[in-house]
Write a protein that holds these residues in place. Sequence first.
Motif, mmCIF file in Angstrom:
data_model
loop_
_atom_site.group_PDB
_atom_site.id
_atom_site.type_symbol
_atom_site.label_atom_id
_atom_site.label_comp_id
_atom_site.label_asym_id
_atom_site.label_seq_id
_atom_site.Cartn_x
_atom_site.Cartn_y
_atom_site.Cartn_z
ATOM 1 N N UNK A 2 0.991 -1.253 -0.031
ATOM 2 C CA UNK A 2 0.039 0.080 0.003
ATOM 3 C C UNK A 2 0.822 1.271 -0.051
ATOM 4 N N UNK A 3 0.577 2.133 -0.872
ATOM 5 C CA UNK A 3 1.458 3.279 -1.025
ATOM 6 C C UNK A 3 0.668 4.490 -1.034
ATOM 7 N N UNK A 4 1.158 5.590 0.096
ATOM 8 C CA UNK A 4 0.708 6.830 0.356
ATOM 9 C C UNK A 4 1.665 7.895 -0.206
ATOM 10 N N UNK A 5 0.994 9.023 -0.985
ATOM 11 C CA UNK A 5 1.752 9.702 -1.580
ATOM 12 C C UNK A 5 1.488 11.016 -1.534
ATOM 13 N N UNK A 6 1.996 12.297 -1.624
ATOM 14 C CA UNK A 6 1.789 13.602 -1.801
ATOM 15 C C UNK A 6 1.250 13.705 -3.274
ATOM 16 N N UNK A 7 0.645 14.683 -3.515
ATOM 17 C CA UNK A 7 0.095 14.930 -4.723
ATOM 18 C C UNK A 7 1.082 14.988 -5.948
ATOM 19 N N UNK A 8 2.284 15.667 -5.632
ATOM 20 C CA UNK A 8 3.322 15.850 -6.540
ATOM 21 C C UNK A 8 4.273 14.651 -6.334
ATOM 22 N N UNK A 9 3.978 13.712 -5.767
ATOM 23 C CA UNK A 9 4.916 12.377 -5.707
ATOM 24 C C UNK A 9 6.124 12.504 -4.863
ATOM 25 N N UNK A 10 6.458 13.736 -4.308
ATOM 26 C CA UNK A 10 7.741 14.160 -3.912
ATOM 27 C C UNK A 10 8.037 13.454 -2.549
ATOM 28 N N UNK A 11 6.938 12.944 -1.731
ATOM 29 C CA UNK A 11 7.010 12.383 -0.694
ATOM 30 C C UNK A 11 6.113 11.072 -0.652
ATOM 31 N N UNK A 12 6.583 9.952 0.032
ATOM 32 C CA UNK A 12 5.436 8.792 -0.153
ATOM 33 C C UNK A 12 6.113 7.884 0.970
ATOM 34 N N UNK A 13 5.173 7.129 1.782
ATOM 35 C CA UNK A 13 5.118 6.261 2.561
ATOM 36 C C UNK A 13 4.531 4.681 2.109
ATOM 37 N N UNK A 14 5.439 3.697 2.216
ATOM 38 C CA UNK A 14 4.840 2.464 1.689
ATOM 39 C C UNK A 14 4.917 1.339 2.996
#
Length: 312
Positions: free
Chosen positions: A232-244
């Motif tokens: 499961x991946x959660x990311x900011x709208x610009x994709x700069x930060x993400x947590x999986x």
Amino acid sequence: MEITIEPPSGRQHTIASGSQRATVVEVGGALRVYSVAGHQVFDGYPLDVRCTGARGQTLVPWPNRLGGGRYSFGGEELQVPLSEPEKGNAIHGLVRWANWHAVEHTDERVVMAHVLHPSPGYPFTLALRLAYVLGPAGLSVRLDATNAGRTPLPYGSGAHPYLMLGGPTVDPLVLQAPGTHHMVTDSRQLPTSTAPVDGTPYDFREPRRIGDAVLDTGYADLLRDGDGRATVELATEDGARRVTLWMDAAVRYLMLFTGDTLKRTEERRRSLGVEPMTCAPNAFATGEGLEVLEPGQTSSMEWGIAAAGFDA
């Protein structure tokens, strides 16, 4: 006798690796803090506050709900206490509020242990070891459960982390999740069937904004990579930060929870509950995904969290 005043979650065990910090606690053997480069990517709870919303807790010997707290096993009708009385359910097992103790503790690793002794409704003995390890790939968590009794026992497990990326709500975040079928539930949130996610608000197989989606939803038939992992991946709208959050092959089911029903309004939609489960909700009653451990047999599950974009 001198009395030591302790925090509500008991003794604290902190580990670190590079820019990562994690704190594991005595009560429930739970994860209370996980941060990367000073940023909280796990939505835990302060030192002086009791755990709420099952944050970071391990769910054993069943995850999620058991309808009426009743099940049959070994020719017996068994009844566990109702820990969700408003819905007539027993929820999230029997070890969330137990005292665990650290049996190993190094700079980057802590192992918590607990023995679940026979109790009303669960007359079995289960020895548990829960290892938290920090490394270059992030945080990994491994649970080993061994039948330490003389008779077979029913078993399932789960975990209850919440992921966050620092904003006030999860609404603008982009979610990708592996469930191909979602669980249809009754008024007590017990599954009655599963249905394909195609064309429903529960389909996150392709990344898309959470928006106003309300999730307290179980998933089955998870998509996996070549190593058998589901993510499961959660990311900011610009994709700069993400947590999986990744889950190994032992994890066959998943819950996603946007927190809309949490008792504390300030916690609602602040983070996303991502709950790996080895069995389905109500598995003690339905048998869906339930394991039966023979004396001496061990069952294991592993999951972890990785974050990107926080060191720049």
